[in-house]
Design a protein around this motif. Structure first.
Motif, PDB file in Angstrom:
ATOM      1  N   THR A   1      42.849  43.637  37.039  1.00 10.53           N
ATOM      2  CA  THR A   1      42.613  42.629  38.075  1.00 10.53           C
ATOM      3  C   THR A   1      43.546  42.954  39.242  1.00 10.53           C
TER       4      THR A   1
ATOM      5  N   SER B   1      35.802  50.066  40.384  1.00 19.13           N
ATOM      6  CA  SER B   1      34.772  49.733  39.388  1.00 19.13           C
ATOM      7  C   SER B   1      33.777  50.868  39.214  1.00 19.13           C
TER       8      SER B   1
ATOM      9  N   VAL C   1      38.382  43.330  38.647  1.00 18.89           N
ATOM     10  CA  VAL C   1      38.174  41.968  39.156  1.00 18.89           C
ATOM     11  C   VAL C   1      39.083  41.746  40.365  1.00 18.89           C
TER      12      VAL C   1
END
Length: 749
Positions: free
Chosen positions: A384, A419, A428
């Motif tokens: 994240t 990603s 994220v």
């Protein structure tokens, strides 16, 4: 013109010289039977040799081998072919008469030339006699199949089913026109029984779009090392078992049309054989072939039937496919293995393997945070990223963003880019000030394994320190750099540590204050009067630092690797202090070596390159000889270095003075031998085999460096003849330490 012969290239001529030298030195063990004066139309020179095999094992007294030498030798290695099929069943013999000597091009050392190739060939013959072609720990050469680029590629991510034999279907997901991924396996009974369509829909539901099936058969026995090129050959290998699978291919194509009739999926089939891994631990090798667009009629022969009518239709398939089987060629697909059961990660055993399957929160997506986040993703972590800033033009100098990203939030852009590295590792993004979101007083501690604070904001570091109180099970890494990006610092708090970044940096500042060896670090990172303020563009309100992309990448990598080393040791039960600070200097003591240009002498198409130390040794010996014996007296000695036939260079690194039994005269010099061989052997051992005898040198004082009649009559063997001289003025200038001598160098092969 088809079939037109070509003249021999420089590489061909070099290979022939080297091969002849090997034959001359082999005392009849290797004989050149035929060496044509031209190459074939494709540029290959075929040289027939015979080797003395003494009638051992499956071999005759002498065995003939055709050496195919490419025109660009030695940059490309030769091939070894046979004019018979007697060795077809021996290891590493493909297409019945081709001896595969190299697992990959990376094993070919061009500097070894024909010597290395012939050594490899002789080793194959010796191992074939003892049946030791594949060592226990040596990776097996995968089977050979003719890859068709137009067939695309297949990435296999799901472990192969067991036990063997096994028949069923592979679940594939199309990524783009040239790539499919194998993500699951379905047993045969689930596919071909009555009601198959309903069960397949239920099984494929949730696997995502673009999923389809391919026939699969996994065998207990190995295939030939060269996979078939036609369906007829394939059927012959698989016997009756494959005939059932042929009908299965048609059923799979029909199944996909029924499940997703609007999509056009390729028709694929997979074959598995125990031919992968190591000799002591075989794994299933998977290969795939694809029906070409011109073979669509195979699936078109099957009407879209109701599920309960499928079984009857399958019985007709073998008859419909008979003529196609007799003529069809196989289009093998390039397979990329990503099965956990056989793939070893390239970072295995390194500190970064601590990150595999860990959850990491990276605060700050700037110069340090962005590369650290990427390194975590590539190491297999679920990441994240959080940042409230946007991409601006000035940061493109050292942060991984593009001009098209300007104005967008850093966290979102970075998450999108990272990603794309792996579909299983979706990054994220969190947009906003982490002090009011992730690190707010009423927020729960982040449920992660590692928090990386790369914000360079003391308030964020304090928020992490405070929020961590109720839950100290999370590791925290706080990183920063000096104002010129010459030093980096990382504070690591292991799980269970009482404090994190603020605590650790406070301890470090106190401990470093009285350490002379850390004076540069404290002045840079903890200055008494604050760090220098750098404003890169008007209106920039963020104090930042001077540093390039390479600077921050180097520091980020070192800082992260150091922290991971400690985390990995802690995981392994080693005693590691719970809090630590690591300092990395880019400008500290480093190993640096430099050299002047060599003296380069051309020898036909080759070069002889003399290290300055070697030239200086010759000069010193010439001066000593003149002082002892008078002007005009010659001297000489031994040359050490190393040849590289691929580069067509001989490097002369050392020039030795003469041995004590050498003879000096005004008209010549005779090299002695006393103690020379022993000294050469010792020097070779000291240099770990790098330095070797390459030839002899001698002087022609105050005269041109060209061979005399005595030099021409001298027997040199395969070595260098080097003469150092020059007209009187040039010679005298060189002896006085100026200019260059006249140098003659020739390599006898």
């Amino acid at each position: 013109m088809i079939g037109r012969r070509r003249k021999l290239s420089a590489g061909h001529r070099q290979a022939l010289r080297e091969l002849q030298a090997i034959a001359d030195a082999s005392k009849g063990s290797l004989v050149i039977n035929r060496s044509p004066a031209t190459a074939n139309a494709a540029g290959w020179l075929n040289v027939v040799i015979s080797l003395n095999c003494s009638g051992s094992g499956p071999f005759r007294q002498r065995e003939r081998v055709v050496l195919q030498i490419p025109s660009a030798f030695p940059l490309f290695h030769p091939e070894a072919l046979l004019r018979h099929t007697r060795f077809a069943d021996l290891p590493h013999v493909y297409w019945t008469n081709w001896i595969c000597l190299y697992l990959s091009d990376s094993e070919w050392d061009p500097s070894q030339g024909m010597r290395g190739f012939v050594t490899r060939l002789v080793t194959w013959f010796m191992r074939a006699v003892t049946d030791e072609a594949d060592e226990v720990d040596q990776p097996l050469h995968p089977p050979v199949s003719t890859i068709m680029p137009e067939a695309g590629c297949l990435v296999i991510t799901a472990d192969a089913p067991s036990p063997l034999p096994w028949k069923g279907a592979a679940v594939l997901r199309r990524v783009h026109a040239g790539r499919c991924d194998l993500i699951d396996w379905l047993p045969e009974d689930l596919v071909v029984r009555e009601g198959w369509a309903t069960r397949l829909r239920a099984r494929l539901d949730g696997m995502g779009e673009a999923t389809f099936l391919a026939a699969a058969v996994l065998l207990e026995r190995a295939f030939p090392m060269q996979f078939p090129e036609t369906v007829t050959q394939l059927v012959a290998v698989l016997e009756e078992e494959w005939l059932e699978s042929l009908s299965f291919i048609g059923a799979i194509a029909l199944a996909n049309k029924a499940l997703k009739p609007e999509e056009d999926y390729p028709a694929l089939a997979l074959i598995g054989t125990p031919m992968r891994g190591h000799a002591a631990r075989l794994r299933t090798h998977l290969a795939a072939w694809r029906l070409s667009p011109g073979e669509e009629w195979i699936t078109a022969t099957l009407p879209l039937l109701e599920a309960d009518a499928l079984d009857g239709d399958l019985k007709k398939l073998p008859r419909l496919l008979t003529r196609w089987v007799d003529k069809a060629h196989l289009s093998w697909v390039r397979v990329h293995e990503q099965r956990p059961e056989i793939v070893t990660r390239r970072d295995a055993g390194r500190p970064a393997d601590w990150l595999l399957d860990r959850r990491v929160l990276v605060l700050g997506c700037g110069a340090l945070g962005a590369p650290i986040a990427e390194q975590c993703v590539r190491s297999g972590a679920q990441v994240t990223v959080a940042d409230d800033d946007i991409v601006t033009p000035g940061i493109l100098v050292r942060q991984p963003y593009t001009d098209a990203d300007v104005g967008r939030n850093k966290a979102e852009v970075l998450a999108e880019r990272l990603s794309a590295i792996s579909p299983d590792r979706q990054v994220v993004p969190v947009v906003g000030d982490v002090r009011t979101t992730l690190l707010a007083d009423d927020a729960p501690p982040p449920d992660v394994d590692l928090v990386v604070d790369a914000t360079a904001t003391p308030a964020v570091t304090a928020a992490v320190e405070r929020l961590r109180w109720p839950r100290r099970g999370t590791a925290v890494l706080t990183v920063g750099v000096g104002h010129r990006c010459e030093r980096g610092v990382a504070a690591l708090s292991l799980p269970g540590a009482s404090g994190s970044g603020t605590d650790a940096f406070g301890r470090f500042a106190l401990a470093a204050a009285g350490e002379p060896r850390l004076k540069d670090v404290t002045a840079d990172l903890f200055p008494e009067n604050g760090r220098p303020v750098f404003q890169p563009e008007p209106g920039c309100s963020h104090p930042t630092f001077l540093g390039s992309a390479s600077d921050v990448a180097a520091l980020a990598g070192h800082l992260l690797t150091g922290a991971l080393t400690d985390l990995r040791a802690h995981r392994g039960g080693q005693a590691v202090q719970p809090m630590s600070v690591r300092v990395v200097r880019l400008t500290g003591p480093q190993e640096r070596m430099s050299w002047p240009n060599d003296l380069v002498v051309a020898d036909g198409s080759d070069e002889i390159r003399f290290a300055r130390e070697a030239i200086e040794s010759m000069r010193a010996e010439a001066i000593i000889t003149e002082r002892i014996f008078g002007p005009g007296v010659e001297t000489g000695g031994v040359l050490l270095g190393y040849p590289d036939d691929a580069c067509r260079v001989v490097w002369v690194k050392e020039a030795w003075p003469p041995s004590k039994d050498s003879r000096h005269a005004a008209g010549g010099f005779e090299h002695g031998t006393h103690g020379v061989a022993e000294r050469i052997s010792a020097r070779r051992e000291q240099s770990t085999g790098r330095l070797q005898y390459v030839g002899l040198w001698h002087t022609h004082p105050a005269s041109w460096a060209s061979p005399s009649d005595v030099d021409d009559r001298a027997t040199m063997g395969p070595a260098l003849m080097v003469i150092v001289g020059g007209p009187d003025g040039r010679w005298r200038t060189w002896l006085n330490g100026n200019g260059e001598p006249d140098v003659y160098a020739h390599r006898n092969l």
